[in-house]
Design an enzyme around this catalytic site. Structure first.
Site, PDB file in Angstrom:
ATOM      1  N   SER A 139       0.818  -1.205   0.000  1.00  0.00           N
ATOM      2  CA  SER A 139       0.000   0.000   0.000  1.00  0.00           C
ATOM      3  C   SER A 139       0.863   1.271   0.000  1.00  0.00           C
ATOM      4  CB  SER A 139      -0.956  -0.033   1.190  1.00  0.00           C
ATOM      5  OG  SER A 139      -1.886   1.001   1.104  1.00  0.00           O
ATOM      6  N   THR A 374     -11.704  -0.978  14.129  1.00  0.00           N
ATOM      7  CA  THR A 374     -10.891  -0.266  13.142  1.00  0.00           C
ATOM      8  C   THR A 374     -10.458  -1.204  12.025  1.00  0.00           C
ATOM      9  OG1 THR A 374     -10.024   0.889  15.042  1.00  0.00           O
ATOM     10  CG2 THR A 374      -8.941   1.304  12.952  1.00  0.00           C
TER      11      THR A 374
END
Length: 586
Positions: A139, A374
């Protein structure tokens, strides 16, 4: 058998460098719900040919145990453009080795022939009804890192207990299988398929279901700049604009082509603020563009900036863009899809550390809002459960600039988010409204939600443990803080231990995890602050929010109050000097 990593290890042995060898071979990378994320290099603590083979062998055995039809359905594998010259590792090489492992066991593999955005992997799992998906990407991490991200058959990232099962299977399958290193074998295999053309066609067809203003898109004079920050996003965002009948955005020329060195940025992460957008601002000024869309290198996140009337650029926070997209997607549903399902069956989701603006919109408009832990693994899995019950999940977001705008992808998707943001901005322009003005209108209607988030860097796990232990034993054993500076604490939720002072039985409703730290403080002034550790980086993060009911328009006073709360949080709970924590720098 990789000559480069092999040479690195032999050199260290020749030098008798026990310290470095300990670093490389002391402990194996931990396989968690986020898969793997580590630097590329030699040894079992790094991403390299051997650790990819071992990981995939374990994953393959785990899938065989869970799916009797694995050899019929198969898996998909995608990769980004990362590469590491000194160790010979690259996302493409790792993807081919992973494919080789599955094919050697008779499992069909849908291996993308070229780089793709991360969201294409979960999309392919769902679209082709496969057993699993793997994306080789790190990422927005620094250039030396790589990662191995895993999706289950439902098209969402894995959650526990799959991580433990896969981890166990990796431990049991460390000896490379015969021919494990020979990835050329896959090229002649009948089990190798390339989903690139099909998925490119189908994905862009599917996201068009979120296109509601084609005529406005065709006519708009609004200009956009797009940057893919040396990652994979350029081609796909151009195609998305075409699918929505929007003129293509201006691409930042120095950043549009994939480059594993990320030469123009310190961190390839649009979340890190204006530094990453310097070249975008320059191009926008030159071409008269009002809006900048920035993807991270694997195109699953999106940052947006807008030129204000003052000439300044405003970079929207993840929470602000979440508020705008939530408002927009609900408005489009209300105006165009009302007949398809009742409002009581409509849902939006966000993570517990994100702004509660969607909750405020849901309360007023009559749809459902749910918060999850989360990370998109939780939102993706919950969205799938709801969809299987016949509910419509319109939107999910997290403050870390991740948005799920389209039910065809059960993960964050920066490509669809970019083009939907562009359509929203084009529509607002016909009403002479900017994104900033509309954001204020959303807050005026549903109540101001002011947020502030940041982090401290800490490389010492013992210090992190001590910091959280101190918070749990603040005024003697097993007592949490009663105040933070002048701010009185009215509630505590600790998702590491499972304690929640607001519940009748004092047990938290959301799932708990002893392996990560996370404490949320509610304050008497209506403020909420969460402190947590990151699963992929050496950071202690905090998130804070102050909500006001509709009609309270003194935004400057709210901002001042939140700033003071955050300063108190840093001073009393983080104690950066005492704990030697490094602040986030621009």
């Amino acid at each position: 058998q990789n000559p480069k990593t092999s040479a690195i290890v032999k050199q260290l042995i020749a030098e008798g460098n026990a310290g470095e060898l300990q670093k490389y071979f002391g402990s194996r990378m931990e396989f968690g719900t986020a898969g793997l994320r580590a630097a590329m290099g030699a040894g079992i603590s790094h991403m390299n040919d051997l650790t990819i083979i071992q990981t995939t062998q374990g994953f393959c055995r785990y899938l065989e145990k869970n799916f009797s039809d694995l050899k019929k359905r198969g898996v998909v594998i995608g990769f980004d453009a990362r590469a590491h010259l000194s160790s010979g590792g690259s996302s493409k090489r790792f993807a081919r080795l992973a494919a080789n492992t599955f094919i050697s066991q008779g499992v069909p593999v849908y291996l993308f022939s070229d780089i793709t955005p991360t969201p294409f992997v979960p999309y392919t799992v769902t679209h082709l009804k496969l057993c699993a998906g793997i994306m080789i990407t790190a990422s927005h991490n620094p250039k030396q890192d790589n990662g191995y991200k895993v999706y289950w058959e439902n098209g969402a990232q894995i959650i526990s207990p799959h991580d433990k099962g896969i981890s166990q299977a990796i431990e049991e399958n460390q000896e490379p299988w015969p021919q494990a290193w020979d990835d050329k074998l896959i090229d002649s295999s009948l089990l190798l398929h390339d989903p690139y053309a099909t998925v490119n066609k189908e994905y862009f067809k599917d996201i068009q279901k979120q296109c509601f203003h084609r005529n406005i898109n065709k006519e708009t004079n609004l200009k956009f700049v797009h940057t893919s920050v040396h990652g994979v996003g350029h081609k796909f965002v151009q195609l998305a604009f075409k699918a929505f009948d929007l003129s293509p955005p201006f691409a930042v020329p120095e950043q549009k082509d994939p480059d594993p060195e990320f030469p123009t940025v310190k961190y390839p992460n649009p979340e890190e603020g204006k530094g990453v957008l310097t070249l975008s601002f320059a191009l926008a000024e030159k071409d008269g563009a009002k809006i900048i869309l920035a993807n991270d290198p694997d195109a699953d996140r999106l940052a947006v900036a807008e030129k204000q009337e003052s000439g300044e650029w405003k970079v929207f926070s993840g929470n602000e863009l979440g508020a705008l997209l939530g408002w927009w997607i609900f408005t489009c549903w209300k105006n165009h899809n009302r007949g398809t399902c009742a409002i009581k069956d409509v849902y939006m989701l966000s993570s517990t550390v994100s702004s509660k603006i969607l909750r405020a919109i849901a309360l007023k408009e009559g749809f459902h809002f749910e918060e999850t832990l989360t990370g998109f693994k939780w939102m993706g899995n919950r969205a799938k459960q709801l969809m299987d019950q016949g509910k419509a999940v319109l939107f999910a977001f997290e403050e870390a600039i991740g948005y799920m705008c389209c039910p065809a992808v059960l993960d964050k998707d920066g490509v669809s988010a970019a083009v939907i943001t562009a359509e929203m901005a084009s529509f607002l322009a016909t009403r002479n409204l900017s994104l900033s003005q509309q954001l204020k209108a959303v807050y005026d209607e549903y109540g101001f939600h002011i947020t502030k988030a940041s982090y401290f860097i800490c490389h010492d796990p013992k210090v992190i443990q001590q910091l959280f232990d101190n918070l749990r034993n603040f005024d003697g054993k097993n007592t949490y803080p009663k105040s933070c500076g002048r701010f009185k604490v009215s509630g505590i939720r600790d998702l590491t231990t499972g304690y929640d002072s607001s519940q009748p039985d004092q047990k938290a409703v959301l799932p708990t995890s002893k392996s990560s730290q996370m404490i949320t403080f509610t304050f008497a002034n209506g403020g909420v602050a969460t402190m947590r550790t990151s699963g992929t980086e050496p950071k202690i993060k905090y998130y804070s929010e102050l909500c006001a009911p509709p009609g309270n328009s003194d935004i400057e006073q709210l901002k001042k109050e939140l700033d003071e709360l955050v300063n108190a949080l840093e001073k009393h709970f983080f104690q950066p000097e005492k704990n030697n924590l490094q602040r986030k720098t621009e």
